[in-house]
Design an enzyme around this catalytic site. Structure first.
Site, PDB file in Angstrom:
ATOM      1  N   HIS A  56      25.906  84.259  59.147  1.00  0.00           N
ATOM      2  CA  HIS A  56      24.445  84.262  59.219  1.00  0.00           C
ATOM      3  C   HIS A  56      23.939  84.600  57.820  1.00  0.00           C
ATOM      4  O   HIS A  56      24.622  85.320  57.084  1.00  0.00           O
ATOM      5  CB  HIS A  56      23.921  85.373  60.120  1.00  0.00           C
ATOM      6  CG  HIS A  56      24.362  85.307  61.538  1.00  0.00           C
ATOM      7  ND1 HIS A  56      25.524  85.865  61.988  1.00  0.00           N
ATOM      8  CD2 HIS A  56      23.760  84.777  62.621  1.00  0.00           C
ATOM      9  CE1 HIS A  56      25.630  85.673  63.295  1.00  0.00           C
ATOM     10  NE2 HIS A  56      24.575  85.008  63.706  1.00  0.00           N
ATOM     11  N   ASP A  59      24.265  88.260  57.126  1.00  0.00           N
ATOM     12  CA  ASP A  59      25.620  88.825  56.985  1.00  0.00           C
ATOM     13  C   ASP A  59      25.994  88.947  55.514  1.00  0.00           C
ATOM     14  O   ASP A  59      26.812  89.791  55.139  1.00  0.00           O
ATOM     15  CB  ASP A  59      26.686  87.914  57.643  1.00  0.00           C
ATOM     16  CG  ASP A  59      26.489  87.748  59.133  1.00  0.00           C
ATOM     17  OD1 ASP A  59      25.780  88.572  59.743  1.00  0.00           O
ATOM     18  OD2 ASP A  59      27.044  86.777  59.693  1.00  0.00           O
ATOM     19  N   MET A  90      30.551  76.434  58.581  1.00  0.00           N
ATOM     20  CA  MET A  90      29.347  76.576  59.415  1.00  0.00           C
ATOM     21  C   MET A  90      28.491  77.747  58.925  1.00  0.00           C
ATOM     22  O   MET A  90      29.017  78.758  58.471  1.00  0.00           O
ATOM     23  CB  MET A  90      29.782  76.814  60.870  1.00  0.00           C
ATOM     24  CG  MET A  90      28.670  77.022  61.863  1.00  0.00           C
ATOM     25  SD  MET A  90      28.113  78.729  62.011  1.00  0.00           S
ATOM     26  CE  MET A  90      28.948  79.224  63.520  1.00  0.00           C
ATOM     27  N   GLU A 183      23.544  76.314  70.505  1.00  0.00           N
ATOM     28  CA  GLU A 183      24.410  77.185  71.324  1.00  0.00           C
ATOM     29  C   GLU A 183      23.613  77.806  72.458  1.00  0.00           C
ATOM     30  O   GLU A 183      22.625  78.497  72.222  1.00  0.00           O
ATOM     31  CB  GLU A 183      25.003  78.267  70.424  1.00  0.00           C
ATOM     32  CG  GLU A 183      25.885  79.254  71.174  1.00  0.00           C
ATOM     33  CD  GLU A 183      26.545  80.271  70.247  1.00  0.00           C
ATOM     34  OE1 GLU A 183      26.586  80.042  69.011  1.00  0.00           O
ATOM     35  OE2 GLU A 183      27.011  81.296  70.756  1.00  0.00           O
ATOM     36  N   LYS A 185      23.089  80.187  76.011  1.00  0.00           N
ATOM     37  CA  LYS A 185      23.525  81.442  76.640  1.00  0.00           C
ATOM     38  C   LYS A 185      22.530  81.748  77.757  1.00  0.00           C
ATOM     39  O   LYS A 185      21.326  81.572  77.559  1.00  0.00           O
ATOM     40  CB  LYS A 185      23.524  82.556  75.585  1.00  0.00           C
ATOM     41  CG  LYS A 185      24.104  83.871  76.083  1.00  0.00           C
ATOM     42  CD  LYS A 185      24.230  84.853  74.917  1.00  0.00           C
ATOM     43  CE  LYS A 185      24.732  86.185  75.394  1.00  0.00           C
ATOM     44  NZ  LYS A 185      24.826  87.171  74.300  1.00  0.00           N
ATOM     45  N   GLU A 219      29.979  78.068  73.823  1.00  0.00           N
ATOM     46  CA  GLU A 219      30.802  79.284  73.697  1.00  0.00           C
ATOM     47  C   GLU A 219      31.420  79.624  75.043  1.00  0.00           C
ATOM     48  O   GLU A 219      30.714  79.674  76.053  1.00  0.00           O
ATOM     49  CB  GLU A 219      29.956  80.456  73.195  1.00  0.00           C
ATOM     50  CG  GLU A 219      30.768  81.755  73.196  1.00  0.00           C
ATOM     51  CD  GLU A 219      30.081  82.956  72.599  1.00  0.00           C
ATOM     52  OE1 GLU A 219      29.495  82.820  71.506  1.00  0.00           O
ATOM     53  OE2 GLU A 219      30.139  84.040  73.214  1.00  0.00           O
ATOM     54  N   HIS A 222      29.665  82.399  77.068  1.00  0.00           N
ATOM     55  CA  HIS A 222      28.312  82.123  77.550  1.00  0.00           C
ATOM     56  C   HIS A 222      28.320  81.248  78.797  1.00  0.00           C
ATOM     57  O   HIS A 222      27.516  81.458  79.708  1.00  0.00           O
ATOM     58  CB  HIS A 222      27.483  81.485  76.439  1.00  0.00           C
ATOM     59  CG  HIS A 222      27.334  82.380  75.245  1.00  0.00           C
ATOM     60  ND1 HIS A 222      26.673  82.006  74.109  1.00  0.00           N
ATOM     61  CD2 HIS A 222      27.776  83.649  75.015  1.00  0.00           C
ATOM     62  CE1 HIS A 222      26.714  82.997  73.233  1.00  0.00           C
ATOM     63  NE2 HIS A 222      27.380  83.998  73.757  1.00  0.00           N
ATOM     64  N   ASP A 247      32.643  77.763  69.945  1.00  0.00           N
ATOM     65  CA  ASP A 247      32.835  79.214  69.814  1.00  0.00           C
ATOM     66  C   ASP A 247      33.864  79.651  70.853  1.00  0.00           C
ATOM     67  O   ASP A 247      33.587  79.676  72.062  1.00  0.00           O
ATOM     68  CB  ASP A 247      31.513  79.961  70.048  1.00  0.00           C
ATOM     69  CG  ASP A 247      30.666  80.031  68.789  1.00  0.00           C
ATOM     70  OD1 ASP A 247      31.079  79.489  67.742  1.00  0.00           O
ATOM     71  OD2 ASP A 247      29.576  80.652  68.840  1.00  0.00           O
ATOM     72  N   ASP A 257      28.047  89.781  77.780  1.00  0.00           N
ATOM     73  CA  ASP A 257      28.729  88.900  76.810  1.00  0.00           C
ATOM     74  C   ASP A 257      29.834  89.689  76.105  1.00  0.00           C
ATOM     75  O   ASP A 257      29.573  90.436  75.169  1.00  0.00           O
ATOM     76  CB  ASP A 257      27.674  88.420  75.799  1.00  0.00           C
ATOM     77  CG  ASP A 257      28.214  87.402  74.823  1.00  0.00           C
ATOM     78  OD1 ASP A 257      29.230  86.751  75.123  1.00  0.00           O
ATOM     79  OD2 ASP A 257      27.593  87.251  73.755  1.00  0.00           O
ATOM     80  N   ASP A 259      32.727  88.635  74.459  1.00  0.00           N
ATOM     81  CA  ASP A 259      33.268  88.150  73.175  1.00  0.00           C
ATOM     82  C   ASP A 259      34.678  88.683  72.906  1.00  0.00           C
ATOM     83  O   ASP A 259      34.976  89.173  71.812  1.00  0.00           O
ATOM     84  CB  ASP A 259      32.342  88.523  72.000  1.00  0.00           C
ATOM     85  CG  ASP A 259      31.003  87.808  72.058  1.00  0.00           C
ATOM     86  OD1 ASP A 259      30.903  86.740  72.692  1.00  0.00           O
ATOM     87  OD2 ASP A 259      30.036  88.329  71.460  1.00  0.00           O
ATOM     88  N   ASP A 293      34.439  83.200  67.954  1.00  0.00           N
ATOM     89  CA  ASP A 293      33.254  84.063  67.949  1.00  0.00           C
ATOM     90  C   ASP A 293      33.561  85.237  68.867  1.00  0.00           C
ATOM     91  O   ASP A 293      33.149  85.261  70.028  1.00  0.00           O
ATOM     92  CB  ASP A 293      32.025  83.289  68.438  1.00  0.00           C
ATOM     93  CG  ASP A 293      30.771  84.139  68.307  1.00  0.00           C
ATOM     94  OD1 ASP A 293      30.849  85.213  67.693  1.00  0.00           O
ATOM     95  OD2 ASP A 293      29.725  83.734  68.836  1.00  0.00           O
TER      96      ASP A 293
END
Ligand code: GLT
Ligand code: MN
Ligand code: MN
Length: 394
Positions: A56, A59, A90, A183, A185, A219, A222, A247, A257, A259, A293
């Protein structure tokens, strides 16, 4: 541990800065690990055999940093990429952490918030293009509601479409070669997120002005949160040539979620997914990066984070080998063999004609005989399990 499954850059495994960099914060407690800076993360990822790193905007460049600070951070990051041979396939925008996005970004009621979201995304797209990204992801973290009366959901949908149409135009106008991947969710952090599944996204894309440059980034977690089959969602995206990114992670049904490390939950779903992505069952392979992810358990220190990253990639390769063996197995192939029927095949394929309708109308089908036939799916599923559990095949 067998070296056969050790990851190498040619496998095209990628991680987000936010994934291995996750310090273990959750709604009930603060960080349990030190924050790792981007340079440290990229060097660590290169060491464990990854191919690339995704990010991102925030980040890499702290929210509110000056233009000078931005340029310094980007130059240093590019040096790290050169030193390690890592790439950035990406990039994406953080449109969820800052308080200004508390009511959404592209769908927020306040026009100033929507304008700020576009402005932030244009800058983040510039950054992605500068770093060489080919795919730009949109995850609408805050695009949703708790108090649903706050806006007409059709208005939200239209605002989302306006934003993506505008940003496609921006990418074209700048001459960037980026494609967008949306994406979905179902909820979290909002009570109900708009465009909650990959299926919703695929339809939404068909309404866009530049639909050809927009695909999906499904993902695992999700889709499983919605109680849906992830392989089916991915298959639909692949069938429409819309699987632009993916993802990968692990998730228990009906939970927040999670992950989790790829393959740590629902190994059968993961096996069927890899079979699809790698094309061991036939058909076209997915040729984009294999992105994880996910993040390490909150119980882990930094060594545990790298064990987590290795685990994601090894499990992918192990499942790939198992899927290949399954689809090569003569007993499996016999069970899956098509039943060609020279008379029926042309009638069943490729659309309508008056002649086909007449021929179909006159067919005599022995309904009882067809219905009596056992299909062997118990045996097939058991074979799948035996391959997955490693007691059959290479
Ligand atoms: C966030 C989210 C992920 C998205 C990332 C991209 S951010 O971590 O939980 O599913 O893919 O915005
Ligand atoms: Mn994701
Ligand atoms: Mn997730």
């Amino acid at each position: 541990m067998s070296a056969r499954f050790d990851p190498v850059p040619d496998d095209r495994f990628t991680f987000g800065l936010w994934t291995v960099g996750n310090p273990g914060r959750d709604p009930f407690g603060g960080p349990v690990r030190a924050t790792m800076d981007p340079d440290h993360i990229v060097r660590g990822l290169a060491k464990v055999g990854a191919y690339g790193v995704n990010l991102h905007d925030d980040d890499l460049i702290p929210f509110g940093a000056s233009a000078r600070e931005r340029d310094r951070l980007v130059a240093a990051f590019q040096q790290t990429l050169r030193d390690t041979g890592m790439v950035v396939p990406m990039a994406t925008t953080n449109l969820f952490s800052q308080p200004i996005f508390k009511d959404g970004a592209f769908t927020a009621n306040d026009p100033q918030v929507r304008a700020f979201a576009l402005q932030k995304t244009m800058r983040a797209i510039d950054l992605g293009a500068e770093l060489g990204a080919a795919t730009y992801v949109f995850w609408g973290g805050r695009e949703g509601t708790e108090a649903d009366a706050c806006r007409d959901p059709r208005t939200a949908w239209n605002r989302m479409r306006d934003a993506i149409d505008f940003l496609c135009g921006y990418v074209k106008d700048q001459g960037y070669g980026l494609r967008f991947a949306l994406e979905a969710k179902p909820n979290e952090p909002r009570g109900d997120n708009y465009l909650p599944t990959t299926g919703h996204m695929l339809h939404f894309i068909s309404t866009l002005e530049h639909h050809e440059m927009v695909g999906v980034n499904p993902e695992v977690a999700h889709e499983v949160m919605s109680g849906l089959s992830f392989p089916h969602a991915v298959a639909q995206a692949m069938a429409c040539d819309k699987l632009f990114h993916i993802d990968l992670n692990g998730q228990k049904i009906g939970r927040y979620d999670q992950d989790l490390r790829f393959g740590s939950e629902d190994q059968k779903g993961a096996f069927l997914l890899i079979r699809l992505l790698e094309g061991t069952l036939g058909g076209k392979r997915y040729d984009g990066p294999r992105h994880f992810d996910a993040h390490a358990y909150r119980t882990e220190d930094e060594a545990g984070v790298w064990a987590f990253a290795r685990g994601c990639m090894r499990t992918y390769k192990i499942l790939h080998a198992r899927a290949e063996a399954f689809d090569r197995d003569p007993e499996v192939r016999a069970l899956l063999a098509e039943q060609p029927d020279a008379a029926l095949d042309p009638l069943l394929a490729a659309g309508y004609s008056r002649g086909k309708a007449d021929a179909l109308g006159k067919l005599t089908i022995d309904v009882d005989a067809v219905a009596r036939r056992g299909l062997g799916y118990e045996r097939l599923d058991q074979l799948l399990l035996e391959h997955l559990l490693g007691v059959r095949g290479g």
